[in-house]
Design a protein around this motif. Structure first.
Motif, PDB file in Angstrom:
ATOM      1  N   MET A  33     -18.274 -29.704   6.891  1.00 54.22           N
ATOM      2  CA  MET A  33     -17.764 -30.202   8.167  1.00 54.22           C
ATOM      3  C   MET A  33     -16.651 -31.229   7.977  1.00 54.22           C
ATOM      4  SD  MET A  33     -19.295 -28.506  10.425  1.00 54.22           S
ATOM      5  CE  MET A  33     -18.809 -29.417  11.864  1.00 54.22           C
ATOM      6  N   GLY A  34     -16.440 -31.719   6.753  1.00 55.60           N
ATOM      7  CA  GLY A  34     -15.389 -32.690   6.498  1.00 55.60           C
ATOM      8  C   GLY A  34     -15.874 -33.807   5.609  1.00 55.60           C
ATOM      9  N   LEU A  35     -14.981 -34.762   5.389  1.00 59.57           N
ATOM     10  CA  LEU A  35     -15.291 -35.909   4.550  1.00 59.57           C
ATOM     11  C   LEU A  35     -15.473 -37.143   5.415  1.00 59.57           C
ATOM     12  CD1 LEU A  35     -12.642 -35.343   1.745  1.00 59.57           C
ATOM     13  CD2 LEU A  35     -15.074 -34.843   1.642  1.00 59.57           C
ATOM     14  N   LEU A  36     -16.441 -37.979   5.033  1.00 63.33           N
ATOM     15  CA  LEU A  36     -16.658 -39.232   5.739  1.00 63.33           C
ATOM     16  C   LEU A  36     -15.793 -40.312   5.113  1.00 63.33           C
ATOM     17  CD1 LEU A  36     -20.533 -39.237   6.166  1.00 63.33           C
ATOM     18  CD2 LEU A  36     -18.807 -38.535   7.796  1.00 63.33           C
ATOM     19  N   HIS A  91     -13.224 -36.445   8.724  1.00 68.47           N
ATOM     20  CA  HIS A  91     -11.956 -35.717   8.775  1.00 68.47           C
ATOM     21  C   HIS A  91     -12.090 -34.400   8.049  1.00 68.47           C
ATOM     22  CE1 HIS A  91      -9.354 -38.658  10.626  1.00 68.47           C
ATOM     23  NE2 HIS A  91      -9.885 -39.585   9.864  1.00 68.47           N
ATOM     24  N   LYS A  92     -11.425 -33.404   8.601  1.00 74.36           N
ATOM     25  CA  LYS A  92     -11.391 -32.091   7.967  1.00 74.36           C
ATOM     26  C   LYS A  92     -10.016 -31.483   8.224  1.00 74.36           C
ATOM     27  CE  LYS A  92     -13.465 -27.511   7.984  1.00 74.36           C
ATOM     28  NZ  LYS A  92     -14.433 -26.627   8.608  1.00 74.36           N
ATOM     29  N   THR A 110      -4.391 -27.913  10.862  1.00 78.44           N
ATOM     30  CA  THR A 110      -5.072 -28.560  11.970  1.00 78.44           C
ATOM     31  C   THR A 110      -6.004 -29.615  11.411  1.00 78.44           C
ATOM     32  OG1 THR A 110      -5.017 -26.473  13.199  1.00 78.44           O
ATOM     33  CG2 THR A 110      -6.505 -28.189  14.011  1.00 78.44           C
ATOM     34  N   TRP A 111      -5.792 -30.847  11.829  1.00 81.12           N
ATOM     35  CA  TRP A 111      -6.674 -31.938  11.421  1.00 81.12           C
ATOM     36  C   TRP A 111      -7.753 -32.111  12.480  1.00 81.12           C
ATOM     37  CZ3 TRP A 111      -6.910 -34.514   6.933  1.00 81.12           C
ATOM     38  CH2 TRP A 111      -5.821 -34.409   6.080  1.00 81.12           C
ATOM     39  N   HIS A 112      -8.999 -32.073  12.024  1.00 79.95           N
ATOM     40  CA  HIS A 112     -10.136 -32.326  12.906  1.00 79.95           C
ATOM     41  C   HIS A 112     -10.643 -33.731  12.582  1.00 79.95           C
ATOM     42  CE1 HIS A 112     -10.363 -28.070  14.043  1.00 79.95           C
ATOM     43  NE2 HIS A 112     -10.084 -27.832  12.784  1.00 79.95           N
ATOM     44  N   SER A 113     -10.911 -34.525  13.600  1.00 80.77           N
ATOM     45  CA  SER A 113     -11.362 -35.890  13.371  1.00 80.77           C
ATOM     46  C   SER A 113     -12.471 -36.219  14.366  1.00 80.77           C
ATOM     47  CB  SER A 113     -10.195 -36.861  13.532  1.00 80.77           C
ATOM     48  OG  SER A 113     -10.598 -38.171  13.248  1.00 80.77           O
ATOM     49  N   ASP A 114     -13.573 -36.740  13.873  1.00 84.67           N
ATOM     50  CA  ASP A 114     -14.698 -37.153  14.709  1.00 84.67           C
ATOM     51  C   ASP A 114     -15.084 -38.574  14.335  1.00 84.67           C
ATOM     52  OD1 ASP A 114     -15.145 -34.572  15.952  1.00 84.67           O
ATOM     53  OD2 ASP A 114     -15.974 -33.924  14.031  1.00 84.67           O
ATOM     54  N   VAL A 115     -15.619 -39.304  15.296  1.00 87.50           N
ATOM     55  CA  VAL A 115     -16.194 -40.615  15.026  1.00 87.50           C
ATOM     56  C   VAL A 115     -17.709 -40.443  15.077  1.00 87.50           C
ATOM     57  CG1 VAL A 115     -16.453 -42.983  15.847  1.00 87.50           C
ATOM     58  CG2 VAL A 115     -14.232 -41.839  15.975  1.00 87.50           C
ATOM     59  N   LEU A 116     -18.379 -40.858  14.017  1.00 90.63           N
ATOM     60  CA  LEU A 116     -19.829 -40.745  13.935  1.00 90.63           C
ATOM     61  C   LEU A 116     -20.450 -42.120  14.116  1.00 90.63           C
ATOM     62  CD1 LEU A 116     -20.040 -38.439  10.786  1.00 90.63           C
ATOM     63  CD2 LEU A 116     -19.929 -37.760  13.175  1.00 90.63           C
TER      64      LEU A 116
END
Length: 166
Positions: free
Chosen positions: A112-115, A134-135, A156-162
């Protein structure tokens, strides 16, 4: 003539494409010369000697699947590489400030990406944390540019806040 090199062309065409310096517009003739030339060199210097060895050592061929399996299992058992080898594991700035690597793991898995950029706070005896995930997703396709066929690379950069507590 080409029957000796067609498999090498098939195998190495994507490697040749990945090192090709100009992806926006590919000169097909130049690329084919590069791809076939690379394949002829690989087939001559690698494939030919291996085929000669393979013919002479029939008993050794029996061990190849087992050796290959052992190598693959050994590689799978290697520990994961450190994703940030240049970042120190532990830095004490003064008696009130400490930087350390946190062993945070995304419950959805590394696919799902790197923290990155974790932050911690202690409030009412609970640890609150936040991190960014980020992924980068890259897709390749064929399309048109300036009325000519072109290879298109979409990033495409995917970015989430956890957020979490412990």
């Amino acid at each position: 003539f080409l029957e000796n090199y067609s498999y090498a062309v098939y195998v190495f065409q994507f490697l040749c494409y990945s090192v090709w310096p100009e992806r926006s517009e590919i000169n097909l003739v130049a690329f084919l010369i590069f791809c076939i030339g690379t394949s002829v060199i690989i087939a001559t210097l690698v494939q030919g000697p291996v085929q000669k060895w393979w013919k002479h050592y029939t008993r050794a061929r029996l061990a190849v699947p087992f050796v290959l399996a052992a190598v693959l299992v050994g590689v799978a058992l290697l520990p994961d590489a450190n994703p940030n080898p240049d970042v120190a594991v532990f830095i004490r700035h003064d008696n009130r400030m400490l930087d350390t690597r946190l062993p945070l793991v995304d419950s959805k898995g590394s696919s799902m990406g790197l923290l990155m950029n974790p932050s911690l706070a202690v409030h009412d005896g609970r640890v609150l944390f936040t991190a960014r995930r980020h992924k980068l997703e890259v897709t390749l396709s064929n399309g048109w540019y300036n009325h000519s066929s072109a290879s298109i690379e979409d990033q495409t950069w995917h970015s989430d806040v956890l957020l979490g507590t412990a």
